[in-house]
Design an enzyme around this catalytic site. Structure first.
Site, PDB file in Angstrom:
ATOM      1  N   LYS A 194       8.476  -9.053   2.831  1.00  0.00           N
ATOM      2  CA  LYS A 194       9.035 -10.217   3.526  1.00  0.00           C
ATOM      3  C   LYS A 194       9.818 -10.991   2.477  1.00  0.00           C
ATOM      4  O   LYS A 194       9.619 -12.184   2.280  1.00  0.00           O
ATOM      5  CB  LYS A 194       7.877 -11.023   4.146  1.00  0.00           C
ATOM      6  N   ASP A 254      -2.723  -3.994   5.594  1.00  0.00           N
ATOM      7  CA  ASP A 254      -3.901  -4.199   6.447  1.00  0.00           C
ATOM      8  C   ASP A 254      -3.454  -4.385   7.901  1.00  0.00           C
ATOM      9  O   ASP A 254      -3.982  -3.754   8.829  1.00  0.00           O
ATOM     10  CB  ASP A 254      -4.639  -5.453   5.940  1.00  0.00           C
ATOM     11  N   ASP A 306      -3.438  -1.525  11.500  1.00  0.00           N
ATOM     12  CA  ASP A 306      -4.132  -1.731  12.785  1.00  0.00           C
ATOM     13  C   ASP A 306      -3.155  -1.440  13.924  1.00  0.00           C
ATOM     14  O   ASP A 306      -3.501  -0.818  14.926  1.00  0.00           O
ATOM     15  CB  ASP A 306      -4.657  -3.165  12.911  1.00  0.00           C
ATOM     16  N   TYR A 324      -5.612 -10.909  -1.283  1.00  0.00           N
ATOM     17  CA  TYR A 324      -7.040 -10.606  -1.111  1.00  0.00           C
ATOM     18  C   TYR A 324      -7.846 -10.727  -2.411  1.00  0.00           C
ATOM     19  O   TYR A 324      -9.000 -10.336  -2.463  1.00  0.00           O
ATOM     20  CB  TYR A 324      -7.212  -9.200  -0.527  1.00  0.00           C
ATOM     21  N   ASP A 326       8.297  -7.892   9.717  1.00  0.00           N
ATOM     22  CA  ASP A 326       8.392  -8.222  11.145  1.00  0.00           C
ATOM     23  C   ASP A 326       9.250  -7.186  11.876  1.00  0.00           C
ATOM     24  O   ASP A 326       8.891  -6.708  12.969  1.00  0.00           O
ATOM     25  CB  ASP A 326       8.933  -9.650  11.359  1.00  0.00           C
TER      26      ASP A 326
END
Ligand code: ATP
Length: 448
Positions: free
Chosen positions: A284, A341, A345, A227, A317
């Site tokens: 990851k 982020d 959610d 970001y 994941d």
């Protein structure tokens, strides 16, 4: 202020007694009969019995006396219910905390006024100052952040309460980027703390999950990762176009967010008072090997400093699947900017949707910023349907961060009661509008 004056202040402002205690630095021996407390106002309620050292909130840095005193206030009441003993010396009222309020765009302009109303009804000693930063201002005069804006916030305020940014009229979203990301990056608010708590079983889409099963926190790195807008486009608009988006991970940034997560785990308890004791790092690293290697090495190193905390790891994941399969297993999760982020959610979905989720953008010791997890939600803006509870819980989080723990707990208890009594907006099954739900909570808080 001498001891008698301190007694008088405490007795005269019974409704604010926890605040008054919070305002005392140091100590003198003051004994107050419980009967006088009650007859003087009738509003003082010691309904929460928090044994010393067992509060859900950490001791604020530099305020050790204040916290010790408050814990002591409640403990004697549990056993004898006769005297409250304060141990206070050199009583010095501190000034009110200054809070910058920036509602922003869309539903931010609807939910933040409700959060402000609730803060005011809690009696928290704060001074609120409104700022009009957002799409309307940008469209009017082209200003996203006024000159010196971030320096002013850091210098003149103790905390910032923000709504949301994003407006379909500003196609580039430049104002949102400059205000929100600017605040996070330029004020170096490196820890994005997002508590995930289920207030009522009916809010969770998973079967057989109770409120006690979901009480974890995601600590998201907030100033690096993908970001930072590093990268570029080459040969744009041609068949040979190349776009790069750099993932920035610095040793300093990774280390401080991982350490923050362990400290958070060490200093906070769960809602039921049980200690937190696990930190899980999510990455990851099997595919993103370079950044992953740094995170893995630093996590191993920092976790070694906290032998009493269990260190765990999961690929992002797998974590998404586990969050849906069995959210009971999580305690503190630390991860990078983008994964944080995304998984928050998903986590918001477990607690009743985006309208219920709170967050803080924190740099310990500096002016920090608090905002609900949801965005400006243009499709529902201006209709009095947005759920204000995420913003209200965010306000509670901010007050707790500023050391006003009794006000924060009152607000959280009021939201919990609203959910139980279905005094909520439609997104979580109630019949109320944004304003009505906010008013219900504010009234409940003022009567507490
Ligand atoms: P951003 O990119 O700014 O994070 P977003 O596109 O992810 O925003 P939001 O603006 O947060 O998404 O909202 C997405 C949808 O979620 C909304 O259109 C709305 O349906 C729902 N939603 C979000 N916040 C609320 C809320 N407070 N109350 C009710 N519904 C909400």
């Amino acid at each position: 202020m001498d001891r008698l004056q301190v007694c008088f202040k405490l007795l005269a402002e019974l409704r604010k007694i926890n605040v008054a205690i919070g305002l005392m630095e140091g100590c003198a021996d003051i004994v107050i009969k419980r009967e006088s407390c009650i007859s003087a106002s009738g509003t003082l309620r010691f309904e929460r019995h928090i044994p010393a050292g067992r509060s859900r909130y950490p001791q604020p840095a530099g305020n050790s006396q204040r916290w010790f005193v408050r814990a002591q206030v409640f403990a004697p009441f549990c056993s004898r219910c006769v005297y409250v003993t304060f141990a206070c010396m050199n009583a010095q009222p501190t000034s009110r905390k200054r809070i910058a309020v920036i509602p922003g765009d869309g539903i931010g302009q609807e939910v933040i006024p409700q959060a402000v109303k609730v803060i005011q009804s809690s009696g928290a000693p704060v001074e609120l100052t409104d700022f009009d930063w957002g799409a309307d201002r940008y469209l009017r005069d082209g200003v996203t952040v006024p000159a010196d804006g971030f320096a002013m916030l850091g210098r003149d305020f103790d905390a910032i309460l923000v709504g949301a940014f994003g407006d379909p009229r500003v196609k580039t979203n430049i104002h949102a980027k400059e205000i929100l990301l600017g605040m996070r990056f330029k004020m170096d608010l490196y820890a994005n703390v997002r508590p995930v708590r289920l207030l009522d079983a009916a809010l969770c889409p998973l079967k057989g999950i109770e409120p006690k099963d979901i009480d974890f926190v995601v600590v998201r790195e907030n100033t690096e990762g993908v970001y930072t807008d590093a990268g570029g486009i080459f040969k744009q608009g041609t068949p040979d176009e190349i776009a790069t988006q750099e993932d920035i991970n610095t040793r300093k940034g990774v280390e401080r967010i991982i350490r923050y997560a362990f400290q958070h785990c060490e200093r906070h308890t769960k809602l039921d008072g049980s200690p937190r004791n696990k930190v899980l790092m999510c990455d990851k690293s099997n595919a993103m090997t370079h950044a992953g290697s740094l995170w893995q090495r630093v996590f191993k190193e920092v976790s070694g400093e906290y032998p009493q905390i269990t260190a765990q790891h999961m690929y992002v994941d797998a974590l998404c699947m586990q969050m849906v399969r069995d959210p009971r297993q999580f305690d503190v999760i630390v991860t990078n900017n983008m994964f944080g982020d995304i998984i928050t959610d998903l986590a918001a979905g477990l607690q009743g949707g985006l309208g219920m989720a709170a967050s803080g953008n924190i740099h310990p010791g500096k002016t920090s910023m608090f905002e609900p997890v949801h965005g400006s939600a243009p499709p529902i803006a201006g209709k009095n349907v947005a759920n204000p509870f995420g913003a209200i819980l965010t306000a509670a989080m901010m007050l707790a961060h500023l050391g006003m723990t009794s006000e924060a707990e009152k607000i959280e208890a009021a939201v919990l009661e609203a959910v139980r009594q279905k005094k909520t907006t439609q997104d979580i099954g109630g019949p109320l509008g944004t304003i009505e739900a906010g008013e219900w909570v504010a009234n409940f808080v003022s009567l507490a």
